[in-house]
Design an enzyme around this catalytic site. Structure first.
Site, PDB file in Angstrom:
ATOM      1  N   MET A  30      10.500 -88.170   3.130  1.00 45.65           N
ATOM      2  CA  MET A  30      10.015 -89.463   2.638  1.00 45.65           C
ATOM      3  C   MET A  30       8.617 -89.737   3.210  1.00 45.65           C
ATOM      4  O   MET A  30       8.157 -90.880   3.248  1.00 45.65           O
ATOM      5  CB  MET A  30      10.985 -90.577   3.015  1.00 45.65           C
ATOM      6  CG  MET A  30      12.358 -90.372   2.372  1.00 45.65           C
ATOM      7  SD  MET A  30      13.245 -91.887   2.024  1.00 45.65           S
ATOM      8  CE  MET A  30      13.443 -92.540   3.667  1.00 45.65           C
ATOM      9  N   TYR A  32       5.317 -89.854   5.974  1.00 42.60           N
ATOM     10  CA  TYR A  32       5.022 -90.293   7.333  1.00 42.60           C
ATOM     11  C   TYR A  32       5.490 -89.198   8.294  1.00 42.60           C
ATOM     12  O   TYR A  32       6.271 -89.411   9.209  1.00 42.60           O
ATOM     13  CB  TYR A  32       5.666 -91.648   7.643  1.00 42.60           C
ATOM     14  CG  TYR A  32       4.871 -92.414   8.666  1.00 42.60           C
ATOM     15  CD1 TYR A  32       3.612 -92.933   8.349  1.00 42.60           C
ATOM     16  CD2 TYR A  32       5.329 -92.580   9.974  1.00 42.60           C
ATOM     17  CE1 TYR A  32       2.850 -93.603   9.296  1.00 42.60           C
ATOM     18  CE2 TYR A  32       4.575 -93.241  10.925  1.00 42.60           C
ATOM     19  CZ  TYR A  32       3.345 -93.752  10.578  1.00 42.60           C
ATOM     20  OH  TYR A  32       2.597 -94.413  11.506  1.00 42.60           O
ATOM     21  N   HIS A  34       6.107 -86.155  10.894  1.00 48.47           N
ATOM     22  CA  HIS A  34       5.913 -85.952  12.332  1.00 48.47           C
ATOM     23  C   HIS A  34       6.364 -84.534  12.696  1.00 48.47           C
ATOM     24  O   HIS A  34       6.701 -83.736  11.799  1.00 48.47           O
ATOM     25  CB  HIS A  34       6.680 -87.013  13.136  1.00 48.47           C
ATOM     26  CG  HIS A  34       8.109 -87.181  12.726  1.00 48.47           C
ATOM     27  ND1 HIS A  34       9.044 -86.170  12.852  1.00 48.47           N
ATOM     28  CD2 HIS A  34       8.769 -88.214  12.151  1.00 48.47           C
ATOM     29  CE1 HIS A  34      10.216 -86.583  12.412  1.00 48.47           C
ATOM     30  NE2 HIS A  34      10.082 -87.816  11.957  1.00 48.47           N
ATOM     31  N   HIS A  37       9.414 -83.072  11.015  1.00 45.53           N
ATOM     32  CA  HIS A  37       9.197 -82.545   9.660  1.00 45.53           C
ATOM     33  C   HIS A  37       8.451 -81.201   9.715  1.00 45.53           C
ATOM     34  O   HIS A  37       8.736 -80.282   8.947  1.00 45.53           O
ATOM     35  CB  HIS A  37       8.358 -83.518   8.828  1.00 45.53           C
ATOM     36  CG  HIS A  37       9.002 -84.854   8.606  1.00 45.53           C
ATOM     37  ND1 HIS A  37       8.560 -86.006   9.217  1.00 45.53           N
ATOM     38  CD2 HIS A  37      10.056 -85.208   7.834  1.00 45.53           C
ATOM     39  CE1 HIS A  37       9.317 -87.021   8.817  1.00 45.53           C
ATOM     40  NE2 HIS A  37      10.231 -86.569   7.986  1.00 45.53           N
ATOM     41  N   SER A 185      11.455 -89.993  14.755  1.00 39.98           N
ATOM     42  CA  SER A 185      11.819 -90.668  13.506  1.00 39.98           C
ATOM     43  C   SER A 185      10.607 -91.442  13.016  1.00 39.98           C
ATOM     44  O   SER A 185       9.865 -92.014  13.829  1.00 39.98           O
ATOM     45  CB  SER A 185      12.971 -91.650  13.778  1.00 39.98           C
ATOM     46  OG  SER A 185      13.078 -92.569  12.708  1.00 39.98           O
ATOM     47  N   ARG A 187      10.729 -94.152  11.721  1.00 41.96           N
ATOM     48  CA  ARG A 187      10.982 -95.566  12.020  1.00 41.96           C
ATOM     49  C   ARG A 187      10.644 -95.930  13.478  1.00 41.96           C
ATOM     50  O   ARG A 187      10.609 -97.113  13.806  1.00 41.96           O
ATOM     51  CB  ARG A 187      12.436 -95.929  11.714  1.00 41.96           C
ATOM     52  CG  ARG A 187      12.724 -95.962  10.210  1.00 41.96           C
ATOM     53  CD  ARG A 187      14.094 -96.517   9.895  1.00 41.96           C
ATOM     54  NE  ARG A 187      14.266 -96.801   8.487  1.00 41.96           N
ATOM     55  CZ  ARG A 187      14.896 -96.001   7.610  1.00 41.96           C
ATOM     56  NH1 ARG A 187      15.421 -94.865   8.006  1.00 41.96           N
ATOM     57  NH2 ARG A 187      15.002 -96.347   6.349  1.00 41.96           N
TER      58      ARG A 187
HETATM   59  O1  PAF Z   1      15.944 -87.399   5.042  1.00 38.35           O
HETATM   60  C1  PAF Z   1      15.154 -87.955   4.258  1.00 38.35           C
HETATM   61  O2  PAF Z   1      13.975 -88.122   4.551  1.00 38.35           O
HETATM   62  C2  PAF Z   1      15.664 -88.444   2.902  1.00 38.35           C
HETATM   63  O3  PAF Z   1      16.935 -88.979   3.009  1.00 38.35           O
HETATM   64  C3  PAF Z   1      15.585 -87.369   1.806  1.00 38.35           C
HETATM   65  C4  PAF Z   1      16.505 -86.203   2.114  1.00 38.35           C
HETATM   66  C5  PAF Z   1      14.157 -86.869   1.667  1.00 38.35           C
HETATM   67  C6  PAF Z   1      16.012 -87.948   0.461  1.00 38.35           C
HETATM   68  O4  PAF Z   1      15.188 -89.011   0.081  1.00 38.35           O
END
Ligand code: PAF
Length: 282
Positions: A30, A32, A34, A37, A185, A187
């Site tokens: 989604m 943003y 870090h 990811h 996260s 968030r």
């Molecule tokens: O983990 C996430 O960031 C979301 O839940 C995902 C898997 C990209 C689905 O929108």
């Protein structure tokens, strides 16, 4: 690196890649982004010829009172991180481009998604499975990488893939923490400095509980959980849940349980954080 904004462009690209025999790796996000990811992209990079990162703040997984509008976004930074980690494609559809206005089809897993986060976020996993199924159809991945930070999400997606025979291998990537233990996260940026330091109780109490379960088994797990809740509350957290469930079915552990997910969701201020440990039971 290519950036696609529409489903049609992306699907054509994936079909062409597939026909020329390329292994496609998908990292759904989604945005943003870090270091957590980045670790998912690195895993996909090692296993796939073509790495596609999707960046889409999926509205259908947010409840009406949740943080969809204020969810952090920084496309320039995301672009830089994807470039640095060798992604080939970013799929960043416009907010209203992912769903038809009169879309009326959902993909829903109805067992594993009903506990833990599914209790306080009743529509969340239906939104996740629907968007992930759509992303699989658009990117035709051989592998898709998801973080163990969202351990329940990972189990729900694995179940969906199994039940609907998606021809994709789901790869679990280890949770990434700051040096002080706080799970990364997007968030975390909502947290004040005080909340950030109070939130360290989460990883500390999870590690302590892990040690106790590894040494003594699941016998005293209810007491361990009560102690965790007390510690977290004393540090200013508002507990949504702390639970230990069998990873095979997300039911309470039994004598047959081989692995438990010790998971928690806790509010610090208005920010809801999740964290977990996956623990082998002797
Ligand atoms: O983990 C996430 O960031 C979301 O839940 C995902 C898997 C990209 C689905 O929108």
């Amino acid at each position: 690196m290519e950036i696609f904004k529409t489903a049609a462009e992306l699907q054509k690209f994936a079909l062409d890649a597939k026909r020329s025999g390329k292994i496609i790796g998908l990292v759904p996000t989604m945005g943003y982004l870090h270091a957590g990811h980045a670790s998912l992209i690195d895993i996909a990079r090692k296993k796939a010829d073509i790495v596609i990162v999707s960046i889409f703040v999926n509205p259908t997984q947010f409840g009406p009172t949740e943080d969809l509008d204020k969810y952090p976004r920084d496309f320039e930074h995301d672009l830089e991180l994807c470039t640095q980690h060798g992604a080939d494609v970013i799929y960043a559809p416009a907010p209203d481009a992912m769903y038809e206005a009169d879309a009326s089809t959902w993909v829903e897993e109805v067992k594993l998604s009903k506990v833990l986060c599914g209790v306080s976020r009743p529509i969340h996993f239906r939104g996740v499975t629907t968007v992930v199924a759509k992303l699989f159809n658009l990117t035709l991945p051989d592998i898709a990488v998801f973080g163990e930070k969202d351990a329940q999400q990972l189990l729900v997606i694995k179940r969906m893939v199994r039940d609907l025979n998606f021809p994709v291998e789901i790869i679990a990537a280890p949770l990434v923490r700051q040096n002080d233990g706080l799970a990364l996260s997007s968030r975390n940026r909502y947290l004040s400095e005080t909340e950030k330091s109070n939130a360290l109780v989460l990883s500390q109490s999870l590690y302590a509980a892990r040690g106790a379960i590894e040494s003594h088994g699941l016998e005293g797990v209810d007491l361990i959980i009560e102690a965790m809740k007390e510690k977290i509350t004393a540090a200013g957290g508002r507990v949504d849940y702390v639970e230990a469930l069998d990873t095979a079915n997300l039911e309470p552990p039994t004598a047959e349980t081989k692995e438990v997910l010790l998971a928690l969701a806790v509010f610090f201020g208005t920010t809801r954080l999740i964290d977990n440990q996956i623990i082998q039971v002797k």
